[in-house]
Design a protein around this motif. Structure first.
Motif, PDB file in Angstrom:
ATOM      1  N   ILE A  10       0.866  -1.188   0.000  1.00  0.00           N
ATOM      2  CA  ILE A  10       0.000   0.000   0.000  1.00  0.00           C
ATOM      3  C   ILE A  10       0.898   1.233   0.000  1.00  0.00           C
ATOM      4  O   ILE A  10       1.711   1.421   0.904  1.00  0.00           O
ATOM      5  CB  ILE A  10      -0.926   0.050   1.241  1.00  0.00           C
ATOM      6  N   ASP A  11       0.736   2.061  -1.037  1.00  0.00           N
ATOM      7  CA  ASP A  11       1.539   3.267  -1.231  1.00  0.00           C
ATOM      8  C   ASP A  11       0.936   4.434  -0.439  1.00  0.00           C
ATOM      9  O   ASP A  11      -0.271   4.448  -0.198  1.00  0.00           O
ATOM     10  CB  ASP A  11       1.538   3.601  -2.731  1.00  0.00           C
ATOM     11  N   ASP A  12       1.787   5.381  -0.058  1.00  0.00           N
ATOM     12  CA  ASP A  12       1.320   6.611   0.607  1.00  0.00           C
ATOM     13  C   ASP A  12       0.443   6.287   1.810  1.00  0.00           C
ATOM     14  O   ASP A  12      -0.551   6.968   2.066  1.00  0.00           O
ATOM     15  CB  ASP A  12       0.529   7.500  -0.373  1.00  0.00           C
ATOM     16  N   PHE A  13       0.792   5.237   2.537  1.00  0.00           N
ATOM     17  CA  PHE A  13      -0.098   4.772   3.601  1.00  0.00           C
ATOM     18  C   PHE A  13      -0.286   5.836   4.665  1.00  0.00           C
ATOM     19  O   PHE A  13       0.666   6.483   5.100  1.00  0.00           O
ATOM     20  CB  PHE A  13       0.426   3.475   4.238  1.00  0.00           C
ATOM     21  N   ALA A  57       9.592   3.220   4.732  1.00  0.00           N
ATOM     22  CA  ALA A  57       9.371   4.661   4.854  1.00  0.00           C
ATOM     23  C   ALA A  57       9.822   5.352   3.576  1.00  0.00           C
ATOM     24  O   ALA A  57      10.937   5.126   3.094  1.00  0.00           O
ATOM     25  CB  ALA A  57      10.122   5.217   6.057  1.00  0.00           C
ATOM     26  N   GLU A  58       8.958   6.201   3.021  1.00  0.00           N
ATOM     27  CA  GLU A  58       9.231   6.917   1.771  1.00  0.00           C
ATOM     28  C   GLU A  58       9.765   8.317   2.054  1.00  0.00           C
ATOM     29  O   GLU A  58       9.410   8.933   3.057  1.00  0.00           O
ATOM     30  CB  GLU A  58       7.938   7.152   0.987  1.00  0.00           C
ATOM     31  N   GLY A  59      10.571   8.811   1.159  1.00  0.00           N
ATOM     32  CA  GLY A  59      10.974  10.209   1.225  1.00  0.00           C
ATOM     33  C   GLY A  59      11.937  10.522   2.351  1.00  0.00           C
ATOM     34  O   GLY A  59      11.916  11.619   2.916  1.00  0.00           O
TER      35      GLY A  59
HETATM   36 MG    MG Z   1       4.347   6.899  -2.300  1.00  0.00          MG
END
Ligand code: MG
Ligand code: C2E
Ligand code: MG
Ligand code: MG
Length: 284
Positions: A178-181, A235-237
């Protein structure tokens, strides 16, 4: 509301919106040729295990390189592709390209996990699981090398289409993330129903780890929940060592962000891997 509608109507005729409308028309008519003219590229952003900073995979991110060299970011043309139906052939190209690159990496001795983004539109149409099976077979890539990212909105789809497709992909052994959770509707019941492998913690919660806003309470909650549901977290970004350290302390599994590597063309990614000489053991 009437006042707002009136204002919106009025604004419809401002030069700014005219400009936006003509930009959109330009995108629509040119996007049709982008695929056929080989103007689309898949760039790769490395993903690392927090443990030992081991390179474990990469996310494929779509780029549109115009013949004059200008790059159009996906945030600009994906919505147009979704509205026009062009997301179907474009999404299929991304899938094939990801498998082609995954096969090449395997041949070079790097069994990395390659993730790509799926639009909700792709999941609502029949045939997605068949296309995934087709491309994996075409390039002889094991399903465990492929991960598909969807956003939370997809999980709210009531139709059987999405849950049947998810079930088939799971059966095949493809990973689901799941992206941008945390930015959409995150309901525990959806997570139970769809059984995904990984939650990608949105960049906004990574930022708030160190900007003093909530001290990472949300990231901590997501990581705790994922652990109890036996899901991985990425963790993104992640842009700073401070963020990396905070996430490591919270028990986050994986990291992706400018700190460790930006999205790059495939050849650069191959060179990047060579510099991280520790043999990656992503999906052994
Ligand atoms: Mg994302
Ligand atoms: P996403 O899947 O959440 O991808 C992460 C975005 O954050 C990427 O933007 C990436 O370049 C950027 N990013 C990565 N690390 C950092 C960082 O440390 N700091 C900052 N500020 N940004 C970082 P990008 O490449 O512009 O993609 C934007 C969105 O477009 C993606 O968000 C995804 O939703 C969509 N997208 C990209 N490729 C595809 C595709 O092939 N198909 C579909 N349907 N959507 C795609
Ligand atoms: Mg993504
Ligand atoms: Mg995003």
């Amino acid at each position: 509301a009437a006042k707002e509608a009136g204002r919106a109507n009025h604004q419809f005729f401002t030069p700014e919106l005219n400009k936006r409308a003509s930009e959109r028309m330009w995108l629509e008519s040119n996007l049709r040729h982008a695929l056929a003219d080989n103007e689309l590229e898949l760039h790769f952003q490395p993903q690392f295990a927090v443990d030992g900073r081991r390179l474990v995979g990469a996310e494929g991110l779509l780029r549109w390189r115009r013949r004059d060299g200008t790059m159009i970011p996906p945030g600009q043309f994906i919505p147009v592709a979704e509205d026009t139906g062009l997301i179907q052939p474009i999404g299929d190209w991304v899938l094939g390209e990801a498998c082609r690159r995954a096969a090449d990496l395997l041949a070079r001795g790097h069994p990395l996990l390659i993730a790509i983004n799926l639009s909700a539109v792709q999941l609502r149409r029949p045939g997605l699981a068949d296309r995934v099976a087709f491309w994996l077979d075409a390039y002889k890539v094991p399903a465990r090398c492929l991960e598909l990212e969807v956003t939370e909105s997809v999980l709210m789809d009531e139709s059987d289409m999405v849950s049947n497709t998810f079930a088939r992909l799971r059966e095949m052994g493809v990973a689901l993330a799941i992206d941008d959770f945390g930015t959409g509707y995150s309901s525990l019941s959806y997570l139970k129903r769809f059984r995904v492998d990984k939650l990608k913690i949105d960049r906004s919660f990574v930022t708030s780890l160190t900007d003093g806003s909530d001290g990472g309470a949300i990231a901590e909650a997501i990581i705790g929940m994922a652990r109890s549901l036996r899901m991985q977290t990425l963790a993104e970004g992640v842009e700073t060592e401070e963020q990396f350290g905070g996430l490591a302390r919270l028990g986050c599994d994986q990291i992706q962000g400018y700190l460790l590597g930006r999205p790059m063309p495939y050849d650069d990614f191959v060179a990047f891997i060579a510099r991280h000489a520790d043999a990656p053991e992503a999906v052994g």
